[in-house]
Design a protein around this motif. Structure first.
Motif, mmCIF file in Angstrom:
data_model
loop_
_atom_site.group_PDB
_atom_site.id
_atom_site.type_symbol
_atom_site.label_atom_id
_atom_site.label_comp_id
_atom_site.label_asym_id
_atom_site.label_seq_id
_atom_site.Cartn_x
_atom_site.Cartn_y
_atom_site.Cartn_z
ATOM 1 N N SER A 36 4.419 54.031 9.959
ATOM 2 C CA SER A 36 3.176 54.542 10.756
ATOM 3 C C SER A 36 2.135 53.451 10.436
ATOM 4 O O SER A 36 1.231 53.144 11.345
ATOM 5 C CB SER A 36 2.733 55.799 9.900
ATOM 6 O OG SER A 36 2.491 55.686 8.653
ATOM 7 N N SER B 153 4.571 61.360 14.777
ATOM 8 C CA SER B 153 5.248 61.075 13.442
ATOM 9 C C SER B 153 5.697 62.305 12.605
ATOM 10 O O SER B 153 6.812 62.326 12.094
ATOM 11 C CB SER B 153 4.335 60.297 12.507
ATOM 12 O OG SER B 153 3.966 58.931 13.432
ATOM 13 N N GLN B 154 4.706 63.405 12.532
ATOM 14 C CA GLN B 154 5.267 64.338 11.778
ATOM 15 C C GLN B 154 6.488 65.199 12.599
ATOM 16 O O GLN B 154 7.168 65.589 11.864
ATOM 17 C CB GLN B 154 4.074 65.533 11.930
ATOM 18 C CG GLN B 154 2.981 65.027 10.832
ATOM 19 C CD GLN B 154 1.753 65.755 10.767
ATOM 20 O OE1 GLN B 154 1.769 67.193 11.099
ATOM 21 N NE2 GLN B 154 0.796 65.504 10.373
ATOM 22 N N ASP C 245 -0.163 60.263 14.566
ATOM 23 C CA ASP C 245 0.161 61.073 13.302
ATOM 24 C C ASP C 245 0.926 62.403 13.799
ATOM 25 O O ASP C 245 2.060 62.641 13.063
ATOM 26 C CB ASP C 245 -1.076 61.411 12.897
ATOM 27 C CG ASP C 245 -1.648 60.390 11.969
ATOM 28 O OD1 ASP C 245 -1.104 59.516 11.741
ATOM 29 O OD2 ASP C 245 -3.035 60.548 11.500
ATOM 30 N N SER D 211 -4.746 57.575 17.156
ATOM 31 C CA SER D 211 -4.332 57.682 15.715
ATOM 32 C C SER D 211 -3.766 59.151 15.617
ATOM 33 O O SER D 211 -2.948 59.321 15.012
ATOM 34 C CB SER D 211 -5.459 57.319 14.747
ATOM 35 O OG SER D 211 -4.964 57.332 13.617
ATOM 36 N N ASN D 212 -4.668 60.070 16.105
ATOM 37 C CA ASN D 212 -4.319 61.483 15.757
ATOM 38 C C ASN D 212 -2.989 61.927 16.513
ATOM 39 O O ASN D 212 -1.960 62.433 15.918
ATOM 40 C CB ASN D 212 -5.262 62.526 16.096
ATOM 41 C CG ASN D 212 -6.605 62.367 15.320
ATOM 42 O OD1 ASN D 212 -6.457 62.148 14.276
ATOM 43 N ND2 ASN D 212 -7.731 62.790 15.986
#
Length: 496
Positions: A36, A63-64, A60, A56-57
């Motif tokens: 990440s 990625s989760q 994230d 970026s959010n």
């Protein structure tokens, strides 16, 4: 040196695998953090119209989601391996058990064998009884014989309605979306006359009870009364278009439509262009019209939510029958009494009583859950209504609180008709089928529909002919043709 048993070895192996998977999960989480960070560095160097914080959010969140899927995938693999290990252990224990207690195993095998025999016997008995019931139904319905006699082809668009004259000469009339109405020789299939007086789709055609006059309703917001004179041609030998076929034993055909091309209308057919009487009081499409008993008055039904009663001789509006909440779809008159029934898209049909000249009463019936496409009288004290809710209901005029019979079908029902002599209901459907039922709701037959005969599009209307001619049932549809059928239903089958 002690030898490790098979079950303990399998358990130890499964424990080692779980340990290795937990380590792999930790490694995955740590590598995810590193990945990440690298991806954020890459995003900063890429061109995008989104703000960096929003990107970026999103990164994230994705990625989760990816980590959750990876964890689920790993757990799934682990569970599969544990299931395989347990299956191996059960298989090993099963082999030991069978070797230790052969007598018990034999007894278990014998019991399962007897159980399977009993189950098979029950299945065979049930299947035999069911087959007997089905074969008895087939034997009943197969005695109803339906034969396609003739096709009437010449319209350039779908046929909405058809009717048969009540006086001599007996001819067939058709009303089409091509703005014309045609009269046909029933025996030869030849066009005898074409009416060209309407400026819109001709939605209905009905013949005067005693004179050579026709009543047509049109999308041009008018109804026309016009006279005709026809001479029947010499009958020709009927071509064997189909063998005598039991109505239920048909093979469905493909969706290939042989009538998609332009069909040339009869060029040598005489025509009538001027109406004797034009009825102009509606503010919308006139969808249907019919003669009252005696032929001195007519009733029309329109999309303006009203039905109008006219005097034929003066063309004056006698009554405007209002009350329906939505467009009317059909109207029908009683053959011997001054009664009118109108049907509507508001899921109701209304019974109008003109037997008392001083007053006229109305009764509203809410027996359907969708558009009532038609409601017709029978010779007795019955009304039969059909609807887009895929039901047909038979009502008793003396007690209209609930239907005396309900017929449930698999498709919307269009303009139905009831045979006067045989009291058989013909149901034309949206799915190109035509089914026959008796007044008690028992299915008698289904007209043949194969790659050689039958309608290729929605069947819009049906009409019975009580005269002793080759055809006693006519149907029309959006495949631009009308079809004459010979229906032979034994009296014994009608009684059942």
């Amino acid at each position: 040196m002690p030898v490790e048993s098979g079950s303990s070895a399998a358990a130890r192996q499964a424990k080692q695998k779980r340990k290795s998977h937990s380590l792999s999960i930790r490694r995955t989480n740590s590598t995810e953090q590193e990945r990440s960070g690298l991806q954020r560095d890459m995003l900063e160097g890429q061109d995008s119209k989104l703000p960096l914080s929003l990107r970026s959010n999103l990164l994230d969140l994705f990625s989760q989601i990816e980590r959750e899927f990876e964890n689920l995938y790993i757990e799934n693999l682990e569970l599969r391996r544990e299931i395989e290990t347990l299956n191996d252990r059960l298989a090993a224990e099963g082999q030991t058990f069978e070797g230790a207690d052969l007598a018990k195993g034999a007894l278990k095998t014998k019991a399962s064998h007897s159980t399977s025999q009993l189950s098979q016997k029950l299945k065979t008995t049930y299947k035999a009884s069911t087959s007997k019931i089905v074969s008895s139904f087939k034997a009943t319905t197969s005695r109803a014989v339906c034969q396609l006699v003739r096709e009437y082809v010449g319209h350039r668009d779908g046929i909405w309605d058809l009717s048969v004259t009540r006086t001599q000469p007996v001819v067939l009339g058709t009303a089409s979306a091509d703005h014309t109405a045609m009269l046909w020789s029933i025996e030869t299939g030849k066009c005898l006359l074409k009416y060209l007086g309407h400026q819109g789709s001709v939605n209905s055609i009905k013949f005067h009870p005693t004179e050579q006059m026709a009543l047509t309703a049109s999308g041009d917001q008018t109804a026309h009364i016009w006279r005709y004179m026809v001479q029947l041609p010499t009958p020709q030998p009927v071509a064997d278009m189909s063998q005598q076929t039991p109505c239920e034993d048909d093979v469905d055909f493909s969706d290939k439509d042989e009538a998609d091309g332009e069909v040339d209308g009869p060029n040598d057919c005489p025509s009538v262009r001027i109406a004797t009487t034009t009825l102009r009081s509606h503010q919308g499409v006139v969808i249907a019209a019919d003669w009252l008993v005696g032929g001195k008055q007519v009733v029309t039904a329109s999309w303006d939510r009203a039905a109008n009663l006219y005097d034929v001789e003066t063309s004056e509006l006698v009554h405007s029958l209002t009350g329906h909440d939505q467009e009317l779809t059909h109207c029908c008159t009683h053959p011997t009494q001054r009664l009118v029934v109108t049907s509507s898209r508001d899921t109701t049909f209304r019974l109008w009583d003109f037997r008392d000249p001083s007053i006229h009463s109305v009764n509203v019936f809410q027996g359907h859950t969708d558009t009532v496409t038609s409601a017709v009288f029978t010779v007795g004290d019955n009304v039969v209504s059909g609807s887009d809710d895929r039901t047909v209901k038979v009502w008793d005029l003396k007690n209209m609180r609930s239907p005396i019979a309900t017929i449930r079908t698999d498709s919307a029902v269009n303009r139905i008709s009831v045979s006067v002599n045989q009291r058989i209901i013909a149901l034309p459907h949206d799915n190109r089928q035509v089914r026959l039922f008796d007044m008690s709701g028992v299915r008698l037959a289904r007209l043949p529909r194969s790659n050689r005969q039958g309608h290729r599009r929605m069947v819009c209307c049906s009409a019975w002919c009580e005269d002793n001619i080759s055809c006693n049932l006519f149907t029309c549809g959006f495949d631009r043709q009308a079809i004459g059928w010979n229906i032979n239903i034994p009296a014994l089958l009608q009684e059942k």
